[in-house]
Scaffold this motif. Structure first.
Motif, PDB file in Angstrom:
ATOM      1  N   ALA A   1       0.830  -1.203   0.000  1.00 15.03           N
ATOM      2  CA  ALA A   1       0.000   0.000   0.000  1.00 15.03           C
ATOM      3  C   ALA A   1       0.866   1.256   0.000  1.00 15.03           C
ATOM      4  O   ALA A   1       0.536   2.256  -0.661  1.00 15.03           O
ATOM      5  N   ASN A   2       1.982   1.203   0.713  1.00 15.62           N
ATOM      6  CA  ASN A   2       2.870   2.364   0.751  1.00 15.62           C
ATOM      7  C   ASN A   2       3.515   2.616  -0.608  1.00 15.62           C
ATOM      8  O   ASN A   2       3.707   3.761  -1.008  1.00 15.62           O
ATOM      9  N   GLN A   3       3.869   1.540  -1.328  1.00 14.22           N
ATOM     10  CA  GLN A   3       4.398   1.713  -2.678  1.00 14.22           C
ATOM     11  C   GLN A   3       3.369   2.382  -3.580  1.00 14.22           C
ATOM     12  O   GLN A   3       3.693   3.273  -4.360  1.00 14.22           O
ATOM     13  N   LEU A   4       2.122   1.983  -3.461  1.00 18.11           N
ATOM     14  CA  LEU A   4       1.067   2.616  -4.249  1.00 18.11           C
ATOM     15  C   LEU A   4       0.866   4.067  -3.808  1.00 18.11           C
ATOM     16  O   LEU A   4       0.660   4.961  -4.631  1.00 18.11           O
ATOM     17  N   GLY A   5       0.926   4.303  -2.500  1.00 21.66           N
ATOM     18  CA  GLY A   5       0.783   5.656  -1.989  1.00 21.66           C
ATOM     19  C   GLY A   5       1.893   6.569  -2.463  1.00 21.66           C
ATOM     20  O   GLY A   5       1.697   7.785  -2.605  1.00 21.66           O
ATOM     21  N   SER A   6       3.064   5.996  -2.732  1.00 15.03           N
ATOM     22  CA  SER A   6       4.180   6.812  -3.196  1.00 15.03           C
ATOM     23  C   SER A   6       3.897   7.435  -4.555  1.00 15.03           C
ATOM     24  O   SER A   6       4.551   8.403  -4.948  1.00 15.03           O
ATOM     25  N   LEU A   7       2.921   6.894  -5.296  1.00 15.92           N
ATOM     26  CA  LEU A   7       2.528   7.515  -6.563  1.00 15.92           C
ATOM     27  C   LEU A   7       2.062   8.958  -6.346  1.00 15.92           C
ATOM     28  O   LEU A   7       2.236   9.810  -7.211  1.00 15.92           O
ATOM     29  N   GLY A   8       1.448   9.194  -5.189  1.00 17.61           N
ATOM     30  CA  GLY A   8       0.998  10.547  -4.889  1.00 17.61           C
ATOM     31  C   GLY A   8       2.145  11.496  -4.659  1.00 17.61           C
ATOM     32  O   GLY A   8       2.009  12.722  -4.826  1.00 17.61           O
ATOM     33  N   PHE A   9       3.305  10.953  -4.271  1.00 21.03           N
ATOM     34  CA  PHE A   9       4.457  11.804  -4.047  1.00 21.03           C
ATOM     35  C   PHE A   9       5.043  12.324  -5.359  1.00 21.03           C
ATOM     36  O   PHE A   9       5.812  13.283  -5.353  1.00 21.03           O
ATOM     37  N   LEU A  10       4.712  11.670  -6.477  1.00 20.85           N
ATOM     38  CA  LEU A  10       5.277  12.083  -7.758  1.00 20.85           C
ATOM     39  C   LEU A  10       4.965  13.552  -8.051  1.00 20.85           C
ATOM     40  O   LEU A  10       5.876  14.361  -8.220  1.00 20.85           O
ATOM     41  N   PRO A  11       3.672  13.930  -8.133  1.00 23.61           N
ATOM     42  CA  PRO A  11       3.397  15.348  -8.359  1.00 23.61           C
ATOM     43  C   PRO A  11       3.695  16.213  -7.145  1.00 23.61           C
ATOM     44  O   PRO A  11       4.160  17.352  -7.292  1.00 23.61           O
ATOM     45  N   ALA A  12       3.454  15.695  -5.935  1.00 24.24           N
ATOM     46  CA  ALA A  12       3.582  16.530  -4.747  1.00 24.24           C
ATOM     47  C   ALA A  12       5.027  16.941  -4.488  1.00 24.24           C
ATOM     48  O   ALA A  12       5.335  18.126  -4.299  1.00 24.24           O
ATOM     49  N   PHE A  13       5.949  15.972  -4.462  1.00 18.37           N
ATOM     50  CA  PHE A  13       7.340  16.319  -4.200  1.00 18.37           C
ATOM     51  C   PHE A  13       7.958  17.090  -5.359  1.00 18.37           C
ATOM     52  O   PHE A  13       8.822  17.956  -5.153  1.00 18.37           O
ATOM     53  N   ALA A  14       7.532  16.781  -6.592  1.00 21.41           N
ATOM     54  CA  ALA A  14       8.023  17.549  -7.728  1.00 21.41           C
ATOM     55  C   ALA A  14       7.562  18.998  -7.626  1.00 21.41           C
ATOM     56  O   ALA A  14       8.346  19.933  -7.837  1.00 21.41           O
ATOM     57  N   LEU A  15       6.300  19.205  -7.306  1.00 19.98           N
ATOM     58  CA  LEU A  15       5.786  20.560  -7.157  1.00 19.98           C
ATOM     59  C   LEU A  15       6.407  21.258  -5.949  1.00 19.98           C
ATOM     60  O   LEU A  15       6.617  22.475  -5.965  1.00 19.98           O
ATOM     61  N   ALA A  16       6.714  20.495  -4.890  1.00 24.79           N
ATOM     62  CA  ALA A  16       7.383  21.094  -3.726  1.00 24.79           C
ATOM     63  C   ALA A  16       8.766  21.605  -4.111  1.00 24.79           C
ATOM     64  O   ALA A  16       9.165  22.714  -3.730  1.00 24.79           O
ATOM     65  N   ALA A  17       9.518  20.798  -4.881  1.00 23.71           N
ATOM     66  CA  ALA A  17      10.853  21.225  -5.306  1.00 23.71           C
ATOM     67  C   ALA A  17      10.778  22.419  -6.248  1.00 23.71           C
ATOM     68  O   ALA A  17      11.544  23.387  -6.126  1.00 23.71           O
ATOM     69  N   ALA A  18       9.838  22.364  -7.204  1.00 25.32           N
ATOM     70  CA  ALA A  18       9.685  23.471  -8.147  1.00 25.32           C
ATOM     71  C   ALA A  18       9.229  24.739  -7.429  1.00 25.32           C
ATOM     72  O   ALA A  18       9.735  25.839  -7.678  1.00 25.32           O
ATOM     73  N   THR A  19       8.271  24.582  -6.524  1.00 29.40           N
ATOM     74  CA  THR A  19       7.772  25.732  -5.767  1.00 29.40           C
ATOM     75  C   THR A  19       8.868  26.347  -4.915  1.00 29.40           C
ATOM     76  O   THR A  19       9.045  27.571  -4.877  1.00 29.40           O
ATOM     77  N   GLY A  20       9.619  25.501  -4.203  1.00 30.04           N
ATOM     78  CA  GLY A  20      10.696  26.014  -3.363  1.00 30.04           C
ATOM     79  C   GLY A  20      11.768  26.731  -4.158  1.00 30.04           C
ATOM     80  O   GLY A  20      12.269  27.784  -3.748  1.00 30.04           O
ATOM     81  N   SER A  21      12.128  26.177  -5.329  1.00 26.10           N
ATOM     82  CA  SER A  21      13.162  26.793  -6.152  1.00 26.10           C
ATOM     83  C   SER A  21      12.701  28.144  -6.708  1.00 26.10           C
ATOM     84  O   SER A  21      13.417  29.149  -6.622  1.00 26.10           O
TER      85      SER A  21
END
Length: 447
Positions: A280-300
């Motif tokens: 379930a955690n591996q599947l949940g990590s799919l949500g991190f794809l846009p979220a962490f990418a947007l976090a990095a882009a937003t922070g930069s």
């Protein structure tokens, strides 16, 4: 900066538009997809070996993250320092901070040497089931060899992100995925190396990525900013690293350490519960794809806007990135509710794993939007240099709410109860970060 060549990024303030955010975050989403693909590959292959291997290898990866994240989280703030210097038009500052972070990344060499003792100490603290411990240790001891390349590659890619070059890290991430998948299949089924084969495949792939990241950083950005090589920080720079980078690293260590303790609690319930949780955690990590990418882009972009003297634009960037992440993760939550059995069945079709995994996915679906808010606003605060507040939220929420809550709920409500504690932590973090960002105090944070 999107729309410019990697070797000659713009020094003007970003526009902060949705299009600009997505253009910068898009390659990072694909990078995260590749990294998630590595975990998916290992989990899928371990599923062919057995339920024990699925849970133990996932648990080993969490243990390894715990050992390395203090350093990797600190190195990731290179994007903040480099982007701030870029926004201010300070080419010498870009070169200096890139060199300082590459120098700090050399800590990976001594870390790999003491890693076996740290790993054994962590396993002693977590006390997983003995059968899980044996497989976890076999896998993790091999993966320790990749730490020097991992940290050097992390510093190099963070500098690239700060410069607006997210395409190169994306290509490197996909290379890692392809090499890891090919070697894992060969080592597991061609050579019959089992869990050890999956570990050696990852070591080779990550080492290749780290070496290429260093080479490409110099080739692509050296002509613009000068020679980028490891350097020792000055006393003043150490002060900045202590004030901004160290809290960021401790935050990531505290959060993943809490999640490691959380998984340790679940591991005591048995191999089936741990396997269901890891899938379930591996599947949940799919949500991190846009979220962490947007976090990095937003922070930069936010850091670059602050460097250009535009705090109003920085605020707009933060809220826009948060809205995009919430939308992406809301869609994933609906998928978890609509297709739990097909998703869990990709990894293992044991009736017990299917049943438990479906219930865990139901809890995960409930917090996807909140998780998107927490991840991106946390990244925005980090981009501003407001890292100590993030540390306070993590120490309070992850350990007091999630870990203590899971330790009480797991014996009474099983794996679903434990994940309910994680839901409470994510809700707490989302509200705390939203209030902090709305207050505007992050605008006064110093690098």
């Amino acid at each position: 900066m999107p729309g410019t060549s990697p070797s000659a990024p713009s020094t003007t303030a970003p526009q902060g538009s949705t299009r600009e955010l997505l253009r910068l975050a898009g390659p990072l989403m694909l990078s995260n997809l590749a990294y998630t693909g590595v975990g998916f590959t290992d989990t899928l292959l371990m599923g062919r070996l057995g339920v024990l291997e699925v849970g133990a290898v996932g648990f080993a990866n969490i243990c390894l993250l715990t050992l390395v994240l203090l350093f990797r989280g600190s190195l990731n703030t290179a994007a903040t320092f480099v982007a701030r210097a870029l926004g201010a038009g300070d080419g010498a500052g870009v070169r200096r901070w890139a060199s300082v972070f590459l120098g700090c990344a050399l800590v990976g060499f001594p870390l790999a040497l003491v890693g076996p003792w740290l790993l054994d100490g962590l396993l002693t603290l977590l006390r997983p089931d003995p059968s899980i411990t044996a497989v976890t240790r076999t896998y993790a001891l091999i993966r320790l060899w990749e730490l020097p390349a991992l940290l050097l590659g992390s510093a190099a890619t963070a500098v690239m992100v700060g410069l607006g070059n997210t395409r190169t890290p994306m290509l490197l991430a996909w290379l890692v995925m392809a090499v890891n998948a090919a070697l894992a299949v060969l080592f597991l089924f061609g050579f019959g190396w089992g869990v050890a084969g999956a570990a050696w495949a990852s070591v080779i792939a990550v080492s290749l990525q780290g070496g290429l990241a260093l080479l490409l950083l110099g080739r692509l950005h050296g002509p613009r900013f000068g020679r980028l090589r490891p350097a020792r920080p000055t006393r003043a720079e150490l002060g900045s690293l202590t004030r901004v980078s160290l809290p960021a690293g401790v935050t990531e260590l505290a959060e993943v350490g809490a999640f490691t303790a959380f998984q340790g609690i679940i591991s005591r319930l048995g191999p089936t519960e741990l396997a269901a949780s890891q899938i379930a955690n591996q599947l949940g990590s799919l949500g991190f794809l846009p979220a962490f990418a947007l976090a990095a882009a937003t922070g930069s972009l936010l850091s670059r806007a602050l460097g250009a003297g535009r705090p109003d634009l920085a605020a707009r960037i933060g809220w826009r990135g948060t809205g995009l992440a919430a939308a992406f993760m809301g869609v994933l939550g609906l998928l978890f509710l609509a297709l739990p059995h097909p998703l869990i069945g990709l990894f293992n079709r044991s009736p017990e794993v299917l049943s438990l995994g479906t219930r865990v996915l139901g809890v995960m679906a409930a917090y996807q939007i909140l998780d998107g808010v927490a991840i991106v606003l946390g990244g925005a605060l980090g981009g501003a240099g407001d890292t100590r507040f993030r540390l306070l939220v993590t120490l309070t929420g992850a350990w007091l709410v999630m870990v203590l809550g899971a330790s009480w709920l797991a014996p009474r409500s099983g794996v679903t109860g434990a994940w309910g504690a994680a839901l409470l932590f994510i809700a707490f973090a989302a509200v705390a970060y939203a209030l902090r960002f709305a207050s505007g105090r992050w605008r006064r944070a110093r690098l």
